[in-house]
Scaffold this motif. Structure first.
Motif, PDB file in Angstrom:
ATOM      1  N   UNK A  29      29.839  41.298  33.006  1.00  0.00           N
ATOM      2  CA  UNK A  29      29.835  39.924  32.476  1.00  0.00           C
ATOM      3  C   UNK A  29      28.394  39.377  32.458  1.00  0.00           C
ATOM      4  N   UNK A  30      27.686  39.583  33.563  1.00  0.00           N
ATOM      5  CA  UNK A  30      26.302  39.099  33.638  1.00  0.00           C
ATOM      6  C   UNK A  30      25.414  39.820  32.625  1.00  0.00           C
ATOM      7  N   UNK A  31      25.649  41.119  32.459  1.00  0.00           N
ATOM      8  CA  UNK A  31      24.831  41.881  31.501  1.00  0.00           C
ATOM      9  C   UNK A  31      25.132  41.446  30.068  1.00  0.00           C
ATOM     10  N   UNK A  32      26.400  41.201  29.768  1.00  0.00           N
ATOM     11  CA  UNK A  32      26.754  40.724  28.418  1.00  0.00           C
ATOM     12  C   UNK A  32      26.106  39.370  28.144  1.00  0.00           C
ATOM     13  N   UNK A  33      26.118  38.530  29.154  1.00  0.00           N
ATOM     14  CA  UNK A  33      25.493  37.205  29.009  1.00  0.00           C
ATOM     15  C   UNK A  33      24.015  37.348  28.640  1.00  0.00           C
ATOM     16  N   UNK A  38      33.323  44.008  37.084  1.00  0.00           N
ATOM     17  CA  UNK A  38      33.595  42.963  36.084  1.00  0.00           C
ATOM     18  C   UNK A  38      32.477  41.926  36.067  1.00  0.00           C
ATOM     19  N   UNK A  39      32.070  41.529  37.284  1.00  0.00           N
ATOM     20  CA  UNK A  39      30.991  40.531  37.369  1.00  0.00           C
ATOM     21  C   UNK A  39      29.705  41.102  36.797  1.00  0.00           C
ATOM     22  N   UNK A  40      29.493  42.362  37.069  1.00  0.00           N
ATOM     23  CA  UNK A  40      28.254  43.004  36.641  1.00  0.00           C
ATOM     24  C   UNK A  40      28.161  43.085  35.113  1.00  0.00           C
ATOM     25  N   UNK A  81      32.702  36.993  26.215  1.00  0.00           N
ATOM     26  CA  UNK A  81      32.492  36.605  27.611  1.00  0.00           C
ATOM     27  C   UNK A  81      33.782  36.049  28.224  1.00  0.00           C
ATOM     28  N   UNK A  82      33.853  36.147  29.553  1.00  0.00           N
ATOM     29  CA  UNK A  82      34.893  35.460  30.299  1.00  0.00           C
ATOM     30  C   UNK A  82      36.294  35.872  29.853  1.00  0.00           C
ATOM     31  N   UNK A  83      36.551  37.144  29.828  1.00  0.00           N
ATOM     32  CA  UNK A  83      37.900  37.579  29.467  1.00  0.00           C
ATOM     33  C   UNK A  83      37.996  39.075  29.365  1.00  0.00           C
ATOM     34  N   UNK A  84      39.213  39.561  29.418  1.00  0.00           N
ATOM     35  CA  UNK A  84      39.426  40.998  29.273  1.00  0.00           C
ATOM     36  C   UNK A  84      39.411  41.697  30.620  1.00  0.00           C
ATOM     37  N   UNK A  85      40.070  42.826  30.655  1.00  0.00           N
ATOM     38  CA  UNK A  85      40.164  43.566  31.921  1.00  0.00           C
ATOM     39  C   UNK A  85      38.904  44.365  32.197  1.00  0.00           C
ATOM     40  N   UNK A  86      38.132  44.641  31.154  1.00  0.00           N
ATOM     41  CA  UNK A  86      36.865  45.393  31.271  1.00  0.00           C
ATOM     42  C   UNK A  86      37.091  46.833  31.720  1.00  0.00           C
ATOM     43  N   UNK A  87      38.207  47.405  31.301  1.00  0.00           N
ATOM     44  CA  UNK A  87      38.505  48.781  31.726  1.00  0.00           C
ATOM     45  C   UNK A  87      37.483  49.760  31.165  1.00  0.00           C
ATOM     46  N   UNK A  88      37.020  49.516  29.929  1.00  0.00           N
ATOM     47  CA  UNK A  88      36.065  50.455  29.327  1.00  0.00           C
ATOM     48  C   UNK A  88      34.720  50.397  30.061  1.00  0.00           C
ATOM     49  N   UNK A 129      21.895  56.135  38.213  1.00  0.00           N
ATOM     50  CA  UNK A 129      21.378  54.883  38.773  1.00  0.00           C
ATOM     51  C   UNK A 129      22.207  53.726  38.210  1.00  0.00           C
ATOM     52  N   UNK A 130      22.758  52.883  39.082  1.00  0.00           N
ATOM     53  CA  UNK A 130      23.703  51.874  38.579  1.00  0.00           C
ATOM     54  C   UNK A 130      23.052  50.901  37.604  1.00  0.00           C
ATOM     55  N   UNK A 131      21.726  50.708  37.697  1.00  0.00           N
ATOM     56  CA  UNK A 131      21.071  49.784  36.762  1.00  0.00           C
ATOM     57  C   UNK A 131      21.151  50.269  35.313  1.00  0.00           C
ATOM     58  N   UNK A 132      21.129  51.595  35.116  1.00  0.00           N
ATOM     59  CA  UNK A 132      21.141  52.083  33.730  1.00  0.00           C
ATOM     60  C   UNK A 132      22.541  52.065  33.124  1.00  0.00           C
ATOM     61  N   UNK A 133      23.551  51.790  33.937  1.00  0.00           N
ATOM     62  CA  UNK A 133      24.924  51.802  33.410  1.00  0.00           C
ATOM     63  C   UNK A 133      25.289  50.502  32.694  1.00  0.00           C
ATOM     64  N   UNK A 134      24.536  49.442  32.974  1.00  0.00           N
ATOM     65  CA  UNK A 134      24.921  48.130  32.421  1.00  0.00           C
ATOM     66  C   UNK A 134      24.916  48.114  30.889  1.00  0.00           C
ATOM     67  N   UNK A 135      23.895  48.697  30.287  1.00  0.00           N
ATOM     68  CA  UNK A 135      23.788  48.598  28.818  1.00  0.00           C
ATOM     69  C   UNK A 135      24.879  49.415  28.115  1.00  0.00           C
ATOM     70  N   UNK A 136      25.114  50.676  28.501  1.00  0.00           N
ATOM     71  CA  UNK A 136      26.263  51.364  27.898  1.00  0.00           C
ATOM     72  C   UNK A 136      27.596  50.640  28.163  1.00  0.00           C
ATOM     73  N   UNK A 137      27.737  50.063  29.359  1.00  0.00           N
ATOM     74  CA  UNK A 137      28.970  49.299  29.638  1.00  0.00           C
ATOM     75  C   UNK A 137      29.098  48.125  28.675  1.00  0.00           C
ATOM     76  N   UNK A 138      27.983  47.424  28.430  1.00  0.00           N
ATOM     77  CA  UNK A 138      27.997  46.324  27.441  1.00  0.00           C
ATOM     78  C   UNK A 138      28.329  46.856  26.056  1.00  0.00           C
TER      79      UNK A 138
END
Ligand code: GRG
Length: 292
Positions: free
Chosen positions: A11-15, A7-9, A37-44, A58-67
């Protein structure tokens, strides 16, 4: 369990990917940040991370699809809450976008979030996987979000107001409205690991299908049984809008049983994989045990 970390991860990427509130047009940008920002369960987002970790991405490449999946999800909620749709005033514990801002801003916020999702997926500056994987991600998300997925499901949902559906019709509706984006989250995570082989993708798609149905069944049950303080949104909405739901179709107890069956089938699908799927199993538990 790394849920809080994910969730933190995200959130920071969305920011990072959302436009700054103090850059013009400031009101649009502020509202895009307000709903994302700052809400939702972030299940997706968690599904992107969980599927990605299962295929050693690689966990770094997951941030953008997660966003990207969270941006599409946020857009759908903003539009779903509009007076022309569910006409709701509370979301994630705060006033919905059209209440905090106005209808026109809410429509444009949804449009802006949707475009941003595809922009960051397609951009090599944001999404560092090879170009053919970026293209496939854009395709998968576009198909899931559009007429053959989420938007098509929403149309069926609106058309079904005031009538009853068979279980098959209800499942078909929710495979689009809720399930398609959940499935895309899993597929995008897998693509981050560079995997496209059916032996990997098919069991994960089966997992996603079951999780998507379970998620919606629990959503319907919570709408009947929970309250505004717990959910951060109004409950009893489905009844007021005469929506076709799992409890209205099957009854509450049979709905719970169906959610448990979907959960069990999701775990069976994961067993077909020779991979570390403990995060996806934990997400399956979260989906059926959640209280909000
Ligand atoms: C107007 C062009 C246009 C399209 C509309 C609005 C829409 C398309 C589709 C809506 C689909 C929709 C709102 C599905 C909702 C599914 C659902 C159960 C949402 C709640 O998800 P949670 O509980 O929410 O994960 P949080 O807040 O935790 O992120």
């Amino acid at each position: 369990m790394p849920f809080r970390g994910f969730k933190l991860r995200v959130e920071a990427a969305l920011d990072r990917v959302l436009p700054a509130a103090d850059s013009g047009p400031g009101r649009l940008h502020e509202a895009m940040r307000y709903v994302s920002l700052d809400g939702g369960k972030r299940i997706r987002a968690m599904l992107v991370y969980g599927a990605g970790q299962a295929v050693d991405a690689n966990s770094d490449v997951l941030d953008i699809p997660a966003c990207a999946v969270e941006l599409i999800h946020a857009y759908s909620l903003v539009h779903d809450d509009l007076p022309a749709m569910d006409n709701d005033t509370l979301r994630r514990g705060k006033p919905t976008c059209h209440i905090a801002y106005d209808d026109a801003t809410a429509i444009l916020v949804g449009d802006g979030l949707q475009s941003l999702a595809f922009e960051i997926l397609a951009s090599p500056a944001f999404n560092t996987v090879p170009v053919e994987l970026r293209l496939q991600m854009v395709f998968e998300l576009g198909r899931a979000a559009g007429h053959a997925g989420m938007v098509g499901g929403q149309v069926r949902d609106i058309a079904a107001e005031g009538s009853s559906l068979t279980l098959e019709q209800l499942n078909a509706l929710h495979r689009g409205k809720t399930g398609a984006l959940i499935r895309a989250a899993v597929v995008l995570g897998v693509l981050c690991g560079g995997r496209r082989d059916p032996d990997t993708l098919n069991p994960l798609k089966q997992y996603a299908e079951q999780i998507g149905l379970a998620f919606q069944i629990i959503d319907d049950i919570l709408d009947e049984e929970s309250d505004v303080d717990t959910l951060g949104k109004h409950s009893g909405v489905d009844r007021v809008l005469s929506k076709a739901t799992y409890p209205s179709t099957l009854g509450l107890e049979a709905s719970r049983q169906m959610a448990r069956r979907c959960h069990a089938q999701a775990l069976v699908a994961l067993e077909k994989l020779d991979a570390d799927t403990h995060i996806l199993r934990d997400i399956a538990d979260l989906v059926v045990d959640r209280q909000f």
